[in-house]
Design a protein around this motif. Structure first.
Motif, PDB file in Angstrom:
ATOM      1  N   GLN A   1       0.829  -1.198   0.000  1.00  8.61           N
ATOM      2  CA  GLN A   1       0.000   0.000   0.000  1.00  8.61           C
ATOM      3  C   GLN A   1       0.867   1.253   0.000  1.00  8.61           C
ATOM      4  O   GLN A   1       1.812   1.366   0.775  1.00  8.61           O
ATOM      5  CB  GLN A   1      -0.903   0.011   1.236  1.00  8.61           C
ATOM      6  CG  GLN A   1      -1.959   1.090   1.215  1.00  8.61           C
ATOM      7  CD  GLN A   1      -3.182   0.677   0.421  1.00  8.61           C
ATOM      8  OE1 GLN A   1      -3.414  -0.489   0.201  1.00  8.61           O
ATOM      9  NE2 GLN A   1      -3.957   1.642   0.001  1.00  8.61           N
TER      10      GLN A   1
ATOM     11  N   ALA B   1       1.348   5.450   0.298  1.00  7.93           N
ATOM     12  CA  ALA B   1       0.750   6.642   0.899  1.00  7.93           C
ATOM     13  C   ALA B   1       0.221   7.551  -0.207  1.00  7.93           C
ATOM     14  O   ALA B   1       0.763   7.582  -1.315  1.00  7.93           O
ATOM     15  CB  ALA B   1       1.780   7.374   1.740  1.00  7.93           C
ATOM     16  N   TYR B   2      -0.867   8.282   0.087  1.00  9.01           N
ATOM     17  CA  TYR B   2      -1.432   9.205  -0.888  1.00  9.01           C
ATOM     18  C   TYR B   2      -1.507  10.582  -0.240  1.00  9.01           C
ATOM     19  O   TYR B   2      -1.831  10.696   0.952  1.00  9.01           O
ATOM     20  CB  TYR B   2      -2.817   8.737  -1.340  1.00  9.01           C
ATOM     21  CG  TYR B   2      -3.259   9.369  -2.637  1.00  9.01           C
ATOM     22  CD1 TYR B   2      -2.715   8.955  -3.845  1.00  9.01           C
ATOM     23  CD2 TYR B   2      -4.192  10.402  -2.652  1.00  9.01           C
ATOM     24  CE1 TYR B   2      -3.097   9.531  -5.047  1.00  9.01           C
ATOM     25  CE2 TYR B   2      -4.579  10.989  -3.849  1.00  9.01           C
ATOM     26  CZ  TYR B   2      -4.026  10.553  -5.044  1.00  9.01           C
ATOM     27  OH  TYR B   2      -4.391  11.138  -6.222  1.00  9.01           O
TER      28      TYR B   2
ATOM     29  N   LYS C   1      -6.772  11.510   5.272  1.00  8.19           N
ATOM     30  CA  LYS C   1      -6.160  10.910   6.445  1.00  8.19           C
ATOM     31  C   LYS C   1      -6.348   9.404   6.401  1.00  8.19           C
ATOM     32  O   LYS C   1      -7.422   8.917   6.033  1.00  8.19           O
ATOM     33  CB  LYS C   1      -6.789  11.474   7.723  1.00  8.19           C
ATOM     34  CG  LYS C   1      -6.553  12.968   7.915  1.00  8.19           C
ATOM     35  CD  LYS C   1      -7.186  13.469   9.199  1.00  8.19           C
ATOM     36  CE  LYS C   1      -6.940  14.958   9.386  1.00  8.19           C
ATOM     37  NZ  LYS C   1      -7.586  15.473  10.629  1.00  8.19           N
ATOM     38  N   GLN C   2      -5.326   8.673   6.756  1.00 12.86           N
ATOM     39  CA  GLN C   2      -5.381   7.230   6.705  1.00 12.86           C
ATOM     40  C   GLN C   2      -6.529   6.693   7.554  1.00 12.86           C
ATOM     41  O   GLN C   2      -6.726   7.100   8.691  1.00 12.86           O
ATOM     42  CB  GLN C   2      -4.062   6.629   7.206  1.00 12.86           C
ATOM     43  CG  GLN C   2      -3.972   5.115   7.015  1.00 12.86           C
ATOM     44  CD  GLN C   2      -2.600   4.571   7.348  1.00 12.86           C
ATOM     45  OE1 GLN C   2      -1.721   5.309   7.770  1.00 12.86           O
ATOM     46  NE2 GLN C   2      -2.414   3.277   7.154  1.00 12.86           N
ATOM     47  N   GLY C   3      -7.311   5.801   6.942  1.00 19.33           N
ATOM     48  CA  GLY C   3      -8.424   5.192   7.661  1.00 19.33           C
ATOM     49  C   GLY C   3      -9.708   5.989   7.622  1.00 19.33           C
ATOM     50  O   GLY C   3     -10.728   5.548   8.152  1.00 19.33           O
TER      51      GLY C   3
ATOM     52  N   ALA D   1      -7.114   5.530  -0.853  1.00 23.18           N
ATOM     53  CA  ALA D   1      -7.235   6.700   0.012  1.00 23.18           C
ATOM     54  C   ALA D   1      -8.671   7.214   0.050  1.00 23.18           C
ATOM     55  O   ALA D   1      -9.208   7.527   1.123  1.00 23.18           O
ATOM     56  CB  ALA D   1      -6.297   7.805  -0.476  1.00 23.18           C
TER      57      ALA D   1
ATOM     58  N   ALA E   1     -10.718   4.640   1.991  1.00 24.43           N
ATOM     59  CA  ALA E   1     -10.110   4.149   3.243  1.00 24.43           C
ATOM     60  C   ALA E   1     -10.078   2.628   3.273  1.00 24.43           C
ATOM     61  O   ALA E   1     -10.515   1.977   4.217  1.00 24.43           O
ATOM     62  CB  ALA E   1     -10.843   4.702   4.465  1.00 24.43           C
TER      63      ALA E   1
ATOM     64  N   VAL F   1      -7.710  -1.053   1.969  1.00 17.11           N
ATOM     65  CA  VAL F   1      -6.369  -1.576   1.738  1.00 17.11           C
ATOM     66  C   VAL F   1      -6.405  -2.472   0.506  1.00 17.11           C
ATOM     67  O   VAL F   1      -7.268  -3.343   0.385  1.00 17.11           O
ATOM     68  CB  VAL F   1      -5.857  -2.381   2.951  1.00 17.11           C
ATOM     69  CG1 VAL F   1      -4.509  -3.024   2.637  1.00 17.11           C
ATOM     70  CG2 VAL F   1      -5.749  -1.477   4.174  1.00 17.11           C
TER      71      VAL F   1
END
Length: 308
Positions: A4, A6-7, A11-13, A189, A192, A194
Protein backbone atom coordinates in the motif's frame (compact mmCIF):
# COMPACT_ATOMS: atom_id res chain seq x y z
CA UNK A 1 4.97 -1.95 -6.29
CA UNK A 2 3.74 -4.59 -3.89
CA UNK A 3 2.46 -2.73 -0.87
CA UNK A 4 0.00 0.00 0.00
CA UNK A 5 1.32 3.43 -1.00
CA UNK A 6 0.75 6.64 0.90
CA UNK A 7 -1.43 9.20 -0.89
CA UNK A 8 -1.07 12.97 -0.39
CA UNK A 9 -4.79 13.63 0.16
CA UNK A 10 -6.88 12.63 3.16
CA UNK A 11 -6.16 10.91 6.44
CA UNK A 12 -5.38 7.23 6.70
CA UNK A 13 -8.42 5.19 7.66
CA UNK A 14 -10.90 7.99 6.87
CA UNK A 15 -12.89 8.04 3.59
CA UNK A 16 -12.82 11.25 1.61
CA UNK A 17 -15.48 13.87 2.01
CA UNK A 18 -16.20 16.82 -0.27
CA UNK A 19 -13.12 18.71 0.95
CA UNK A 20 -10.74 15.93 -0.02
CA UNK A 21 -12.45 15.43 -3.38
CA UNK A 22 -12.07 19.14 -4.11
CA UNK A 23 -8.39 18.94 -3.17
CA UNK A 24 -7.99 16.06 -5.59
CA UNK A 25 -9.80 17.97 -8.35
CA UNK A 26 -7.57 21.01 -7.83
CA UNK A 27 -4.52 18.87 -8.63
CA UNK A 28 -5.81 17.82 -12.06
CA UNK A 29 -4.74 19.59 -15.24
CA UNK A 30 -5.41 19.37 -18.96
CA UNK A 31 -2.68 17.42 -20.76
CA UNK A 32 -4.16 16.85 -24.22
CA UNK A 33 -7.01 18.03 -26.42
CA UNK A 34 -10.32 16.21 -26.71
CA UNK A 35 -11.22 18.46 -29.62
CA UNK A 36 -8.02 17.87 -31.59
CA UNK A 37 -7.65 14.16 -30.90
CA UNK A 38 -11.27 12.99 -30.79
CA UNK A 39 -13.90 15.46 -32.02
CA UNK A 40 -12.06 16.24 -35.25
CA UNK A 41 -11.90 12.50 -36.02
CA UNK A 42 -15.60 12.10 -35.22
CA UNK A 43 -16.49 14.97 -37.55
CA UNK A 44 -14.41 13.41 -40.33
CA UNK A 45 -16.79 10.43 -40.28
CA UNK A 46 -19.96 12.42 -40.99
CA UNK A 47 -20.26 10.97 -44.49
CA UNK A 48 -20.29 7.43 -43.07
CA UNK A 49 -22.27 7.83 -39.85
CA UNK A 50 -24.98 9.94 -38.35
CA UNK A 51 -23.25 11.93 -35.62
CA UNK A 52 -25.51 12.44 -32.62
CA UNK A 53 -24.78 14.44 -29.50
CA UNK A 54 -26.30 12.62 -26.54
CA UNK A 55 -25.21 14.96 -23.78
CA UNK A 56 -22.43 17.15 -22.43
CA UNK A 57 -20.47 17.21 -19.22
CA UNK A 58 -21.72 19.91 -16.82
CA UNK A 59 -18.18 20.92 -15.88
CA UNK A 60 -17.96 22.59 -19.33
CA UNK A 61 -20.72 21.76 -21.79
CA UNK A 62 -19.05 23.57 -24.68
CA UNK A 63 -15.72 21.86 -24.22
CA UNK A 64 -17.04 18.38 -23.41
CA UNK A 65 -19.96 17.39 -25.68
CA UNK A 66 -20.70 13.66 -25.82
CA UNK A 67 -21.02 12.11 -29.27
CA UNK A 68 -22.08 8.78 -30.67
CA UNK A 69 -21.68 7.50 -34.22
CA UNK A 70 -24.86 5.83 -35.44
CA UNK A 71 -25.25 3.80 -38.63
CA UNK A 72 -26.96 5.91 -41.29
CA UNK A 73 -28.84 2.86 -42.50
CA UNK A 74 -30.10 1.94 -39.03
CA UNK A 75 -32.51 -0.96 -39.52
CA UNK A 76 -34.35 -2.46 -36.55
CA UNK A 77 -34.40 -5.79 -38.35
CA UNK A 78 -30.62 -6.00 -38.03
CA UNK A 79 -28.63 -6.89 -34.91
CA UNK A 80 -27.35 -3.81 -33.10
CA UNK A 81 -23.74 -3.60 -31.90
CA UNK A 82 -22.46 -1.08 -29.36
CA UNK A 83 -18.79 -0.09 -29.18
CA UNK A 84 -17.71 2.02 -26.20
CA UNK A 85 -14.33 3.60 -25.59
CA UNK A 86 -12.91 6.03 -23.09
CA UNK A 87 -15.17 5.04 -20.21
CA UNK A 88 -11.94 5.59 -18.34
CA UNK A 89 -10.65 8.66 -20.14
CA UNK A 90 -6.98 7.90 -19.65
CA UNK A 91 -7.19 4.62 -21.58
CA UNK A 92 -6.12 5.98 -24.94
CA UNK A 93 -6.33 2.97 -27.24
CA UNK A 94 -9.95 2.40 -26.25
CA UNK A 95 -10.80 5.80 -27.70
CA UNK A 96 -8.54 5.64 -30.72
CA UNK A 97 -9.33 2.00 -31.41
CA UNK A 98 -13.06 2.71 -31.51
CA UNK A 99 -12.48 5.56 -33.95
CA UNK A 100 -10.18 3.43 -36.10
CA UNK A 101 -12.78 0.67 -36.32
CA UNK A 102 -15.46 3.17 -37.31
CA UNK A 103 -13.22 4.72 -39.95
CA UNK A 104 -11.71 1.65 -41.58
CA UNK A 105 -13.76 -1.45 -40.75
CA UNK A 106 -17.39 -0.81 -39.83
CA UNK A 107 -18.49 -0.54 -43.47
CA UNK A 108 -17.57 -4.20 -44.04
CA UNK A 109 -20.22 -5.30 -41.54
CA UNK A 110 -23.02 -2.82 -42.20
CA UNK A 111 -25.10 -5.28 -44.19
CA UNK A 112 -25.51 -7.42 -41.08
CA UNK A 113 -25.31 -4.99 -38.17
CA UNK A 114 -26.39 -1.59 -36.93
CA UNK A 115 -23.53 0.22 -35.19
CA UNK A 116 -23.49 2.59 -32.28
CA UNK A 117 -19.95 3.77 -31.56
CA UNK A 118 -19.38 5.96 -28.52
CA UNK A 119 -15.63 6.54 -28.77
CA UNK A 120 -15.05 8.70 -25.69
CA UNK A 121 -17.51 8.55 -22.80
CA UNK A 122 -15.26 10.54 -20.46
CA UNK A 123 -13.79 13.51 -22.35
CA UNK A 124 -12.68 15.36 -19.21
CA UNK A 125 -10.89 12.19 -18.15
CA UNK A 126 -9.37 11.98 -21.63
CA UNK A 127 -7.93 15.48 -21.42
CA UNK A 128 -6.66 15.16 -17.85
CA UNK A 129 -5.59 11.49 -18.32
CA UNK A 130 -7.81 10.30 -15.50
CA UNK A 131 -9.69 7.19 -14.47
CA UNK A 132 -12.24 9.19 -12.46
CA UNK A 133 -14.55 12.00 -13.47
CA UNK A 134 -14.33 15.52 -11.97
CA UNK A 135 -16.26 14.37 -8.89
CA UNK A 136 -13.77 11.56 -8.13
CA UNK A 137 -16.30 8.96 -9.34
CA UNK A 138 -15.31 5.99 -11.49
CA UNK A 139 -17.72 5.90 -14.46
CA UNK A 140 -17.01 2.20 -14.97
CA UNK A 141 -18.45 1.42 -11.56
CA UNK A 142 -21.50 3.59 -12.16
CA UNK A 143 -23.65 1.96 -14.83
CA UNK A 144 -26.88 1.57 -12.90
CA UNK A 145 -30.16 3.37 -12.37
CA UNK A 146 -29.79 6.93 -11.05
CA UNK A 147 -26.07 6.82 -11.71
CA UNK A 148 -24.01 9.49 -9.92
CA UNK A 149 -21.62 9.69 -12.90
CA UNK A 150 -22.85 12.02 -15.65
CA UNK A 151 -20.83 10.08 -18.21
CA UNK A 152 -22.58 6.81 -17.40
CA UNK A 153 -26.03 8.32 -16.93
CA UNK A 154 -25.90 10.08 -20.31
CA UNK A 155 -25.20 6.89 -22.23
CA UNK A 156 -27.83 4.92 -20.31
CA UNK A 157 -30.41 7.60 -21.09
CA UNK A 158 -29.49 7.75 -24.77
CA UNK A 159 -29.69 3.99 -25.26
CA UNK A 160 -33.02 3.90 -23.48
CA UNK A 161 -34.39 6.56 -25.82
CA UNK A 162 -33.53 4.42 -28.86
CA UNK A 163 -35.74 1.56 -27.65
CA UNK A 164 -33.44 -0.97 -29.28
CA UNK A 165 -32.01 -4.20 -27.91
CA UNK A 166 -28.25 -4.60 -28.09
CA UNK A 167 -27.00 -7.88 -29.50
CA UNK A 168 -23.29 -7.31 -28.88
CA UNK A 169 -21.22 -4.85 -26.87
CA UNK A 170 -17.48 -4.27 -27.10
CA UNK A 171 -16.14 -2.11 -24.25
CA UNK A 172 -12.56 -1.03 -24.95
CA UNK A 173 -10.16 -0.52 -22.03
CA UNK A 174 -6.51 -0.52 -20.99
CA UNK A 175 -4.53 -1.50 -17.91
CA UNK A 176 -1.54 0.82 -17.45
CA UNK A 177 1.35 1.21 -15.03
CA UNK A 178 -0.36 4.36 -13.78
CA UNK A 179 -2.94 2.09 -12.16
CA UNK A 180 -0.34 1.28 -9.54
CA UNK A 181 1.43 4.63 -9.55
CA UNK A 182 -1.74 6.73 -9.14
CA UNK A 183 -5.18 5.23 -9.50
CA UNK A 184 -5.11 2.33 -7.05
CA UNK A 185 -3.44 4.42 -4.31
CA UNK A 186 -6.02 7.17 -4.90
CA UNK A 187 -8.86 4.65 -4.70
CA UNK A 188 -7.51 3.20 -1.46
CA UNK A 189 -7.24 6.70 0.01
CA UNK A 190 -10.69 7.81 -1.18
CA UNK A 191 -12.45 4.78 0.28
CA UNK A 192 -10.11 4.15 3.24
CA UNK A 193 -9.44 0.60 2.05
CA UNK A 194 -6.37 -1.58 1.74
CA UNK A 195 -5.37 -3.07 -1.63
CA UNK A 196 -3.33 -6.25 -1.60
CA UNK A 197 -3.24 -7.02 -5.34
CA UNK A 198 -0.88 -4.88 -7.38
CA UNK A 199 -0.48 -7.24 -10.32
CA UNK A 200 -0.48 -5.71 -13.80
CA UNK A 201 -0.28 -8.37 -16.52
CA UNK A 202 2.12 -7.84 -19.41
CA UNK A 203 -0.13 -8.37 -22.38
CA UNK A 204 -3.68 -8.30 -23.65
CA UNK A 205 -6.62 -9.97 -21.92
CA UNK A 206 -10.43 -9.96 -21.94
CA UNK A 207 -13.05 -9.70 -19.24
CA UNK A 208 -16.27 -11.57 -19.92
CA UNK A 209 -19.59 -11.30 -18.11
CA UNK A 210 -19.96 -13.99 -15.44
CA UNK A 211 -23.68 -14.42 -16.20
CA UNK A 212 -23.13 -14.70 -19.98
CA UNK A 213 -19.46 -15.65 -20.48
CA UNK A 214 -19.72 -16.86 -24.10
CA UNK A 215 -16.42 -18.75 -23.92
CA UNK A 216 -16.21 -19.53 -27.65
CA UNK A 217 -16.82 -15.89 -28.53
CA UNK A 218 -14.04 -14.79 -26.18
CA UNK A 219 -11.71 -17.45 -27.59
CA UNK A 220 -12.32 -16.29 -31.16
CA UNK A 221 -11.43 -12.75 -30.15
CA UNK A 222 -8.22 -13.84 -28.42
CA UNK A 223 -7.18 -15.78 -31.52
CA UNK A 224 -7.68 -12.66 -33.65
CA UNK A 225 -5.83 -10.38 -31.24
CA UNK A 226 -2.87 -12.80 -31.24
CA UNK A 227 -2.20 -11.67 -34.80
CA UNK A 228 -1.53 -8.16 -33.49
CA UNK A 229 -0.06 -8.43 -29.99
CA UNK A 230 0.80 -10.87 -27.22
CA UNK A 231 -1.71 -12.30 -24.76
CA UNK A 232 -1.14 -11.93 -21.02
CA UNK A 233 -0.01 -15.08 -19.24
CA UNK A 234 -1.68 -16.18 -16.01
CA UNK A 235 0.30 -15.63 -12.81
CA UNK A 236 1.50 -18.34 -10.42
CA UNK A 237 -2.05 -18.61 -9.03
CA UNK A 238 -3.60 -19.10 -12.48
CA UNK A 239 -5.09 -15.62 -12.20
CA UNK A 240 -5.06 -12.21 -13.85
CA UNK A 241 -5.46 -9.18 -11.55
CA UNK A 242 -6.71 -11.51 -8.82
CA UNK A 243 -9.38 -13.27 -10.91
CA UNK A 244 -9.24 -16.90 -12.09
CA UNK A 245 -8.30 -17.41 -15.73
CA UNK A 246 -11.11 -19.34 -17.42
CA UNK A 247 -9.13 -19.86 -20.63
CA UNK A 248 -5.94 -18.24 -21.97
CA UNK A 249 -6.31 -14.48 -21.79
CA UNK A 250 -9.84 -14.46 -20.35
CA UNK A 251 -11.30 -13.76 -16.92
CA UNK A 252 -14.91 -13.04 -15.93
CA UNK A 253 -16.49 -10.33 -13.76
CA UNK A 254 -20.01 -9.86 -12.40
CA UNK A 255 -20.80 -6.94 -14.67
CA UNK A 256 -24.06 -5.78 -13.08
CA UNK A 257 -22.84 -6.24 -9.53
CA UNK A 258 -19.86 -3.95 -10.13
CA UNK A 259 -21.76 -1.40 -12.23
CA UNK A 260 -19.54 -2.02 -15.23
CA UNK A 261 -20.22 -0.57 -18.66
CA UNK A 262 -20.38 -4.06 -20.15
CA UNK A 263 -23.32 -4.79 -17.85
CA UNK A 264 -25.53 -1.92 -19.02
CA UNK A 265 -27.62 -4.15 -21.30
CA UNK A 266 -28.77 -7.73 -21.80
CA UNK A 267 -26.64 -8.17 -24.92
CA UNK A 268 -25.83 -11.79 -25.68
CA UNK A 269 -22.22 -11.16 -26.73
CA UNK A 270 -20.26 -8.86 -24.43
CA UNK A 271 -16.58 -8.36 -23.72
CA UNK A 272 -14.31 -5.83 -22.07
CA UNK A 273 -10.80 -5.46 -23.43
CA UNK A 274 -7.64 -4.78 -21.46
CA UNK A 275 -4.66 -3.62 -23.50
CA UNK A 276 -1.29 -3.07 -21.78
CA UNK A 277 0.27 -0.06 -23.55
CA UNK A 278 3.28 0.14 -21.20
CA UNK A 279 4.71 -3.16 -22.39
CA UNK A 280 8.08 -2.81 -24.13
CA UNK A 281 6.75 -5.28 -26.69
CA UNK A 282 4.07 -3.01 -28.18
CA UNK A 283 3.57 0.36 -29.85
CA UNK A 284 0.60 2.70 -29.52
CA UNK A 285 -0.48 1.68 -33.02
CA UNK A 286 -0.43 -1.99 -32.04
CA UNK A 287 -2.63 -1.15 -29.07
CA UNK A 288 -5.15 0.57 -31.34
CA UNK A 289 -5.06 -2.35 -33.77
CA UNK A 290 -5.59 -4.82 -30.92
CA UNK A 291 -8.81 -3.00 -30.02
CA UNK A 292 -9.93 -3.19 -33.64
CA UNK A 293 -9.05 -6.90 -33.76
CA UNK A 294 -11.36 -7.49 -30.80
CA UNK A 295 -14.34 -6.02 -32.64
CA UNK A 296 -13.66 -7.64 -36.00
CA UNK A 297 -12.85 -10.99 -34.40
CA UNK A 298 -16.05 -10.88 -32.38
CA UNK A 299 -18.20 -9.85 -35.32
CA UNK A 300 -16.69 -12.53 -37.56
CA UNK A 301 -17.48 -15.11 -34.89
CA UNK A 302 -21.10 -13.95 -34.64
CA UNK A 303 -21.51 -14.10 -38.40
CA UNK A 304 -20.23 -17.68 -38.59
CA UNK A 305 -21.83 -19.06 -35.41
CA UNK A 306 -24.67 -21.32 -36.50
CA UNK A 307 -26.41 -21.00 -33.13
CA UNK A 308 -26.86 -17.22 -33.46
Amino acid sequence: MNKQQAYPIGKQGKPWGNEEKQQWFALQSVKRSYYDEVITKINALKSDFEIQQYGALPIDEQRYPLFILKSKTFDHAKKTVLVTGGVHGYETSGVQGALLFAKEHAHRYESAFNFLVAPCLSPWGYETINRWNPNAIDPNRSFYKNSPAEESAALISYLSSLKVSLFAHFDLHETTDSDNAEFRPALAARDATVHDNWNIPDGFYLVGNTLEPQADFQKAIIENVKKVTHIAAADENSQLIGSPVTQPGVINYSAREYGLCMGLSDAKFVTTTEVYPDSPKVSSQQCNLAQVAVITGGLDYILTDETV
